[in-house]
Design an enzyme around this catalytic site. Structure first.
Site, PDB file in Angstrom:
ATOM      1  N   SER A  30      -1.172  -3.679  10.282  1.00 15.09           N
ATOM      2  CA  SER A  30      -0.801  -4.540   9.171  1.00 15.09           C
ATOM      3  C   SER A  30       0.485  -5.304   9.488  1.00 15.09           C
ATOM      4  O   SER A  30       1.441  -4.728  10.022  1.00 15.09           O
ATOM      5  CB  SER A  30      -0.591  -3.694   7.915  1.00 15.09           C
ATOM      6  N   HIS A  38     -10.367  -2.737  11.676  1.00  9.35           N
ATOM      7  CA  HIS A  38      -9.269  -3.571  11.156  1.00  9.35           C
ATOM      8  C   HIS A  38      -9.010  -4.675  12.185  1.00  9.35           C
ATOM      9  O   HIS A  38      -8.005  -4.659  12.893  1.00  9.35           O
ATOM     10  CB  HIS A  38      -8.039  -2.672  10.970  1.00  9.35           C
ATOM     11  N   ARG A  42       0.842  -1.191   0.000  1.00  7.87           N
ATOM     12  CA  ARG A  42       0.000   0.000   0.000  1.00  7.87           C
ATOM     13  C   ARG A  42       0.881   1.247   0.000  1.00  7.87           C
ATOM     14  O   ARG A  42       1.942   1.275   0.609  1.00  7.87           O
ATOM     15  CB  ARG A  42      -0.907   0.017   1.232  1.00  7.87           C
ATOM     16  N   ARG A  95       2.290 -12.114  -0.755  1.00 11.97           N
ATOM     17  CA  ARG A  95       1.005 -12.503  -0.162  1.00 11.97           C
ATOM     18  C   ARG A  95       0.364 -13.665  -0.901  1.00 11.97           C
ATOM     19  O   ARG A  95       0.744 -13.998  -2.019  1.00 11.97           O
ATOM     20  CB  ARG A  95       0.051 -11.300  -0.169  1.00 11.97           C
ATOM     21  N   TYR A 134      -1.724  -3.466  -6.712  1.00 11.35           N
ATOM     22  CA  TYR A 134      -1.481  -4.119  -5.421  1.00 11.35           C
ATOM     23  C   TYR A 134      -2.758  -4.213  -4.576  1.00 11.35           C
ATOM     24  O   TYR A 134      -3.533  -3.254  -4.483  1.00 11.35           O
ATOM     25  CB  TYR A 134      -0.397  -3.373  -4.619  1.00 11.35           C
TER      26      TYR A 134
END
Ligand code: GTP
Ligand code: SPV
Ligand code: MN
Length: 621
Positions: A286, A264, A107, A405, A235
């Site tokens: 994250s 989150h 990100r 990922r 992405y």
């Protein structure tokens, strides 16, 4: 009208649309239940698609139905163009590798904007552009952006198909990689359009790869129009618009208006040997352990415990008629961090990703299997790294990108809870806030009450990770793990949390946790992963009123015997450190917190200042 007639009318319909100005609406897969009496009148979605096509000028338009056949067709097309590489189909059936542009691997928070009419509505926590300026500047980039490309129209539901808490989105994208990933991550296709019908109550997301240049990359949110524009990145968090852009940034703004929470957070259920199951939600920034904790496997020493996964990244939470907080997972798949994932840290996800999974930016072994740092067993003698360059264990560079990922269907995960698609969600008894902190923050402690718990969330800070571009390992303030995802002024967000507490007659208990304390030599003080269940057991005992705690200036800490550490390789000194309250260290932290809070001016609720001052007083006492 008969269905035959309606089908015959399709060319006429496209003509009608093109006479309205959309020249590119010709290729269109009609998969809805024809006949439809109103087929001659474009629905709001069709109108929007046509408007976008006029600007972006795709070669053709493909409405995604979410079927397996369509998925296979897109995969085959991407294999043909080299966008995907087939992995060893015997060992990894249905699995593929994607290598992204090397400048497009995480990100990009500095290119992410919230475009509200008033800057203070976006708050100091967001980059801001006035909506008109944003539209002009980035609209120019969208002009002709899909020339020679197919435009995919991706309708999707965030949340279980029949949940009253679910929401609909439509993403227009020129990336087939995005389309297939959206099929894994959301309930995509026909089910979404059926639920939407002729309504215009959906979130619009417009995405184009553009030229992938960071110079021309923008991720824009228009909460007042429930609209997202993203260009220049393929992405995950920048391009799969249902996830961070909708479910969190627009979601948080919608939740504030409508009285719910978009967070989150992972969601899990812990089943005790007695059979009692308690649901917990946890916000970690994250790459700080949500996926791992959501799929926790109790170690052999913790007989009779089971952990059930409901969600691993995002929770939408509503006040139930019973005064409890009920959570749904809006997603249908996992977009998880590969490095560090192995049979010890997360056996459940290792089983999940053995089929129907898209790997992004991992390394490729000579056997066409995926590889990343921290995978079980010795590294391969040779491999192609995440950029496709030759790599050996002697290379100084990493084989897989640190933010490589996997995208994988949640339904394949062995630990999925029977309740994970319950339309009402699951009742949350405890919420954890946890950052990555080498120092200061104890392994676990509990807030005195809801207001103090909101303060614990609001004062969270964490070391930055590879999930976003920029420097790694720098402590930054990250309230509720939402700093990059809160779509409005964070001062108002804290106020919203406080108000939510007033509506809950049985609010969840709030805790801080920290799995990442380190020795001065840089060794973890706590084994983490499955052993975190020992901490969760204390959380459950507190929630159910079964254990006492020590009252300290920062909150309730476990008594020395509160957490069972039998059989663990944790020295008494390490334990002491894990539960110490370092008063001078905390005094310094308070100063840092207050400096951060000052930025929110009048938007910061007075309760947060009161908590901060009360903490300072308790530390001095
Ligand atoms: P996002 O998908 O970016 O939101 O990340 P996440 O919060 O789901 O993090 P994830 O579970 O993927 O973990 C990220 C990294 O933290 C991995 O490298 C893990 O191995 C590591 N990690 C997770 N849990 C623990 C833990 O309990 N202790 C330690 N030391 N590391 C952990
Ligand atoms: C995160 O960075 O918190 C993620 C990955 O879960 S992304 O979808 O890219 O945001
Ligand atoms: Mn995340």
């Amino acid at each position: 009208m008969s269905s035959v007639l309606l089908q015959d009318l399709t060319p006429v319909l496209s003509l009608t649309i093109s006479s309205l100005g959309a020249r590119t609406a010709r290729i269109r897969h009609c998969f809805r239940d024809c006949p439809r009496e109103d087929l001659a009148m474009p629905t709001p979605v069709e109108q929007w698609v046509n408007q976008v096509a006029q600007v972006t000028r795709p070669k053709n338009i493909s409405w995604c139905d979410g079927s397996a056949a369509e998925y296979q067709r897109l995969i085959q097309e991407m294999l043909a163009t080299g966008t995907l590489i087939e992995l060893n189909q015997k060992e990894y059936p249905g699995c593929y590798l994607h290598r992204s542009d090397p400048s497009d691997v995480a990100r990009t928070e500095h290119l992410t904007f919230v475009c509200t009419s008033k800057q203070e509505d976006a708050g100091p926590n967001n980059n801001w552009m006035p909506p008109a300026e944003a539209k002009e500047k980035v609209g120019a980039l969208f002009s002709g952006a899909m020339k020679d490309r197919t435009m995919y129209v991706v309708p999707y539901i965030m949340g279980p198909v029949n949940s009253p808490y679910s929401q609909i989105g439509v993403e227009i994208t020129d990336s087939p990689y995005v389309a297939v990933n959206m099929r894994i991550m959301t309930r995509m296709g026909k089910a979404a359009l059926d639920r939407l019908g002729a309504s215009d109550n959906y979130v619009k997301g417009l995405h184009s790869l553009g030229d992938l240049s960071p110079e021309r990359r923008f991720i824009l949110h228009f909460p007042e129009e429930r609209l997202i524009w993203s260009i220049g990145s393929g992405y995950g968090g920048n391009a799969l618009l249902g996830k961070k852009c909708f479910a969190l940034r627009l979601g948080s703004a919608m939740a504030r208006e409508e009285g719910w929470l978009a967070e989150h957070m992972l969601i899990l259920g812990i089943e005790e040997p007695s059979g009692r199951t308690t649901y917990v939600a946890a916000a970690f920034p994250s790459a700080c352990g949500k996926t791992n904790m959501a799929m926790l496997v109790p170690p052999a020493s913790q007989k009779g415990y089971k952990v059930w996964t409901v969600g691993e990244d995002i929770a939408w939470m509503n006040v139930g008629a019973d005064g409890r907080l009920w959570a749904i997972n809006p997603e249908a798949g996992f977009f998880g961090v590969a490095p560090g994932t192995n049979l010890h840290t997360n056996p459940n996800v290792m089983a999940t990703i053995r089929q129907n999974t898209i790997f992004t930016n991992v390394a490729l072994t000579p056997h066409d299997t995926p590889y990343w740092e921290g995978l079980d067993g010795p590294p391969p003698h040779e491999a192609l790294d995440w950029q496709g360059k030759p790599w050996t264990p002697d290379s100084v560079t990493k084989a897989a990108h640190p933010n490589s990922r996997f995208t994988t269907p949640a339904s394949q995960c062995p630990s999925m809870s029977a309740e994970w698609e319950n339309p009402q969600g699951v009742p949350i008894s405890a919420m954890l806030f946890g950052g990555r902190r080498a120092n200061l923050i104890p392994l676990v402690y509990q807030s005195f009450n809801w207001q103090h718990g909101v303060f614990l969330g609001a004062t969270m800070a964490s070391e930055t990770t590879a999930a976003a571009t920029g420097k790694v390992g720098v402590v930054r303030r990250d309230p509720m793990a939402m700093l990059p995802f809160c779509g409005y002024n964070m001062g108002d967000y804290f106020g919203h949390w406080l108000r939510m507490g007033q509506r809950l007659s049985q609010p969840p208990q709030i805790f801080r946790v920290n799995w990442f304390r380190m020795t001065s030599e840089g060794k973890y003080l706590w084994p983490g992963f499955g052993e975190n269940l020992r901490v969760l057991r204390w959380v459950l005992a507190r929630v159910h009123g079964e254990v006492g705690a020590a009252e300290t200036p920062i909150g309730y800490l476990p008594h020395p015997t509160g957490i069972d550490v039998t059989g663990l390789d944790v020295s008494p000194e390490a334990l002491k450190e894990l539960f110490a309250v370092d008063r001078p260290g905390w005094m310094e932290a308070v100063a840092g917190q207050q400096e951060f809070f000052t930025k929110f001016g009048d938007h910061l609720p007075k309760e947060i200042w009161q908590e901060s001052e009360a903490l300072a007083r308790r530390l001095q006492a």
